[in-house]
Design a protein around this motif. Structure first.
Motif, mmCIF file in Angstrom:
data_model
loop_
_atom_site.group_PDB
_atom_site.id
_atom_site.type_symbol
_atom_site.label_atom_id
_atom_site.label_comp_id
_atom_site.label_asym_id
_atom_site.label_seq_id
_atom_site.Cartn_x
_atom_site.Cartn_y
_atom_site.Cartn_z
ATOM 1 N N ASN A 325 6.521 0.646 1.682
ATOM 2 C CA ASN A 325 7.002 0.119 0.413
ATOM 3 C C ASN A 325 8.472 -0.285 0.432
ATOM 4 O O ASN A 325 9.033 -0.626 -0.611
ATOM 5 C CB ASN A 325 6.763 1.150 -0.695
ATOM 6 C CG ASN A 325 5.367 1.064 -1.275
ATOM 7 O OD1 ASN A 325 4.801 -0.023 -1.404
ATOM 8 N ND2 ASN A 325 4.794 2.201 -1.631
ATOM 9 N N GLN A 327 11.102 1.533 1.003
ATOM 10 C CA GLN A 327 12.021 2.531 0.466
ATOM 11 C C GLN A 327 12.784 3.269 1.555
ATOM 12 O O GLN A 327 13.639 4.106 1.257
ATOM 13 C CB GLN A 327 11.240 3.512 -0.421
ATOM 14 C CG GLN A 327 10.719 2.851 -1.686
ATOM 15 C CD GLN A 327 9.516 3.545 -2.274
ATOM 16 O OE1 GLN A 327 8.850 4.347 -1.621
ATOM 17 N NE2 GLN A 327 9.218 3.240 -3.522
ATOM 18 N N LEU A 359 0.880 -0.088 -3.055
ATOM 19 C CA LEU A 359 1.693 -0.962 -2.210
ATOM 20 C C LEU A 359 2.384 -2.002 -3.083
ATOM 21 O O LEU A 359 1.774 -2.958 -3.555
ATOM 22 C CB LEU A 359 0.823 -1.633 -1.142
ATOM 23 C CG LEU A 359 0.096 -0.670 -0.199
ATOM 24 C CD1 LEU A 359 -0.754 -1.441 0.792
ATOM 25 C CD2 LEU A 359 1.082 0.243 0.521
ATOM 26 N N ALA A 360 3.679 -1.810 -3.294
ATOM 27 C CA ALA A 360 4.421 -2.652 -4.234
ATOM 28 C C ALA A 360 4.523 -4.095 -3.776
ATOM 29 O O ALA A 360 4.494 -5.029 -4.582
ATOM 30 C CB ALA A 360 5.824 -2.066 -4.440
ATOM 31 N N ASP A 361 4.646 -4.301 -2.465
ATOM 32 C CA ASP A 361 4.797 -5.634 -1.891
ATOM 33 C C ASP A 361 3.793 -5.759 -0.747
ATOM 34 O O ASP A 361 4.094 -5.375 0.388
ATOM 35 C CB ASP A 361 6.236 -5.819 -1.390
ATOM 36 C CG ASP A 361 6.493 -7.199 -0.805
ATOM 37 O OD1 ASP A 361 5.522 -7.909 -0.468
ATOM 38 O OD2 ASP A 361 7.675 -7.562 -0.670
ATOM 39 N N ALA A 365 4.178 -4.667 3.246
ATOM 40 C CA ALA A 365 3.354 -3.571 3.747
ATOM 41 C C ALA A 365 2.490 -4.022 4.931
ATOM 42 O O ALA A 365 2.362 -3.295 5.926
ATOM 43 C CB ALA A 365 2.477 -3.031 2.621
#
Length: 386
Positions: A325, A327, A359-361, A365
């Motif tokens: 993600n 981060q 999965l934000a993107d 990912a």
């Protein structure tokens, strides 16, 4: 255009669309929730096995922005599996300073891991070790989580030793604390905690202790992965004492409650599912039970996979999710524990995370998943399976 990635055991997997969860949220009104946070190691190749403080603190700000309290310096932060007491001391001090700057809630683990277990410390030494760590966490202004101690488990001869030692600590603490019951699945060295391998007898000891010190106990975190046992213990707690679920298998039902009682939460899985979990809790605040369940229930297969036996290797899955993600800038854990799960496990994690809306993107990912699968560690583990 559909994004795909070639996965072992899955073939070419097509990812779903990016989820639309909010990037920030106020703290929930109806539940008190802490996300137990992992630590980010320094990138491989720099010759150290230390914490990357910038990325570790940035991840805590991510959790605070989503309305979670941060539970730090606990087993999720590799306490007892990689970080030593001097590093833990720095982690507590840094997190406390960042919590003040963010206006975020912070609870920190108090343990006895500065002791050398090979020297077989006795109860008096265990008590002093707890006191030393209590002084640090209370002085930092964080809520104390009085963690289960491997040294106490080894030194105690029965329930009376636990009751005596905890009686002393709870008499001395300045503010109410969160007690901590971590099951053997999370740490085999804690088998028989509270003086009995029979969990019903252990629960009786816990209730006796809390009833005697209810004014000094904010709540108890229970991580037994047994929802019926947790519900029974929750029912027996004195009024005003919280049950913080640590059940990473059954948290949606336990947090929702039965209409009379509910569990608050101190969960490692919140580290990995913070965005959908925050959205779910906001819906629960609004009285939208169906919306709460729709957001949080799809995360359960992912959580059960991450926390599958051997459960204590769940930190690998959380760090992997954070890397997927964006981060953290790499996939590495203190002590090399990024290799604790194989490529097949992490490929399935990737699929379950996509299905859970974690999965934000998806493009990022997928790119990072392909990068991992081409790495020597992944190639070796795939070769072993074949």
């Amino acid at each position: 255009m559909t994004i795909t990635v070639e996965l072992p055991g899955e073939g070419r997997y097509p990812l779903g669309e990016a989820p639309s969860w909010p990037d920030s949220s106020p703290p929930p009104r109806q539940r008190r929730v802490y996300a137990a946070a992992h630590v980010v190691a320094r990138p491989a190749g720099d010759g150290t096995n230390a914490v990357d403080w910038d990325e570790t603190m940035a991840f805590r700000h991510h959790l605070w922005r989503l309305g979670f309290g941060v539970a730090d310096a606990m087993d999720t932060a590799q306490r007892g599996m990689g970080i030593d007491w001097p590093t833990t001391t720095e982690l507590i001090r840094r997190s406390a300073a960042e919590a003040k700057s963010a206006g975020g809630a912070l609870a920190c683990g108090v343990n006895t891991d500065q002791l050398d277990l090979d020297s077989k410390p006795g109860l008096a030494e265990v008590l002093e070790a707890y006191r030393q760590q209590l002084e640090l966490v209370e002085g930092a202004g964080a809520t104390v989580v009085l963690m289960a101690s491997r040294a106490l488990a080894a030194a105690a001869n029965g329930p009376e030793d636990y009751l005596s030692l905890y009686d002393t600590l709870l008499t001395e603490v300045r503010q109410p604390v969160i007690l901590h019951w971590l099951g053997a699945a999370f740490d085999p060295a804690l088998t028989g905690y509270w003086g009995d391998t029979d969990l019903d007898s252990a629960a009786d000891t816990v209730i006796e202790l809390i009833t005697a010190h209810a004014a000094k106990v904010d709540g108890i975190k229970v991580s037994l992965l047994d929802k019926d046992r947790e519900i029974d213990l929750r029912r027996r707690l004195p009024a005003g004492v919280r049950l913080y679920t640590g059940d990473d298998f059954n948290y949606p039902e336990l947090i929702l409650g039965d209409g009379t009682r509910h569990s608050d939460a101190l969960l490692g899985i919140f580290d990995g599912i913070a965005r959908p979990a925050a959205a779910a809790l906001a819906r629960l605040d609004d009285g939208d039970t169906d919306g709460y369940l729709a957001a949080i229930e799809p995360t359960v297969p992912l959580a059960r996979h991450i926390f599958q036996a051997p459960t204590f290797h769940y930190k690998t899955g959380l760090a992997f999710l954070a890397w997927l993600n964006g981060q953290q800038s790499h996939f590495r854990l203190i002590g090399g524990y990024e290799t604790a799960r194989d490529a097949d496990h992490l490929a399935k994690l990737f699929v379950l995370a996509d299905r859970a809306g974690v999965l934000a993107d998806p493009e990022l990912a997928a790119r990072r998943m392909a990068e991992y699968l081409a790495s020597p560690d992944a190639v070796r583990s795939i070769g072993v399976q074949s």
